[in-house]
Write an enzyme that holds these catalytic residues in place. Structure first.
Site, PDB file in Angstrom:
ATOM      1  CD  GLN A   1      88.575 143.720  28.070  1.00 47.32           C
ATOM      2  OE1 GLN A   1      87.937 144.673  28.476  1.00 47.32           O
ATOM      3  NE2 GLN A   1      88.325 142.482  28.438  1.00 47.32           N
TER       4      GLN A   1
ATOM      5  CB  VAL B   1      85.837 146.190  25.877  1.00 45.86           C
ATOM      6  CG1 VAL B   1      85.495 145.021  24.966  1.00 45.86           C
ATOM      7  CG2 VAL B   1      86.203 147.414  25.059  1.00 45.86           C
ATOM      8  CB  SER B   2      85.681 146.869  31.469  1.00 45.44           C
ATOM      9  OG  SER B   2      86.476 145.696  31.458  1.00 45.44           O
ATOM     10  CB  THR B   3      90.633 147.247  29.911  1.00 46.79           C
ATOM     11  OG1 THR B   3      90.732 146.251  28.877  1.00 46.79           O
ATOM     12  CG2 THR B   3      90.191 146.581  31.208  1.00 46.79           C
TER      13      THR B   3
END
Length: 214
Positions: free
Chosen positions: A15, A10-12
């Site tokens: 998340q 996941v990129s954040t």
């Protein structure tokens, strides 16, 4: 029984904390694995972008599959969606080439890429062909530009001879990678120096300096 690395990303940080993105990916992979009677070993990168392959858990996963077949304890890497692994066609093409060379499988469930099957191999080969076509088109445009510059009497040094897309890719990778890491990534993607040689850290440093000066 086949053992596969299930790679999640996941990129954040949000998340990663909520677990929502990771849970959906894990469920998709587990469902696919159950249907194929696979055991899954999980590797997770949380809060990291796919703009490069320089992610701790992805690199650990690649190290694990890239040993010689007799010593390997897993058979490949599976992702729920291709963009969890890479958002670059060139990056993905490089991974596919590594997998083919060492005979391990790559599975991207959303695209139907599964190099352990004939159909999946066909899809993967189409994607690699597209990546190669892009490189050839860029090279052809560069050649035309060089010939036009030569007719106009302009000098074309080695940095000028480097395809613009390669220079831009070098600078993009360099943002999050060391000189050696950048060289390794460029080589993985099949990109060469202006003279057609593999990249080294020293070559990256020289080109970066000259490009930054322009």
């Amino acid at each position: 029984m086949t053992a596969m690395i299930g790679y999640l990303r996941v990129s954040t940080e949000e998340q990663a904390s909520s677990g929502l993105g990771l849970d959906a990916q894990r469920e998709s992979i587990q469902r696919y694995a159950d249907a194929h009677d696979w055991n899954v070993v999980w590797y997770v990168d949380e809060g990291l972008s796919a703009k490069s392959l320089d992610r701790p858990q992805l690199q650990a996963a690649l190290d694990r599959v890239h040993v010689i077949p007799k010593r390997r304890d897993v058979d490949g890497i599976v992702v729920a969606k291709l963009d969890r692994l890479s958002r670059s066609v060139h990056d993905f093409s490089g991974i596919l080439k590594l997998a083919a060379a060492r005979r391990w499988s790559v599975v991207a469930i959303d695209l139907g890429v599964d190099t352990s099957t004939p159909t999946g191999k066909l899809v993967a080969n189409v994607m690699m062909s597209v990546a190669e076509w892009e490189r050839e088109v860029i090279g052809e445009r560069t050649s035309v530009a060089m010939q036009a510059a030569k007719r106009a009497g302009r000098h074309m040094g080695r940095v000028s001879m480097l395809p613009q897309a390669t220079g831009e890719r070098l600078l993009a990778i360099r943002v999050t990678n060391t000189l050696a890491g950048t060289a390794a990534q460029l080589n993985t993607e099949g990109l060469t120096t202006a003279t057609g040689l593999p990249w080294t850290g020293n070559a990256v440093a020289k080109v970066q300096q000259r490009l930054s000066a322009h």
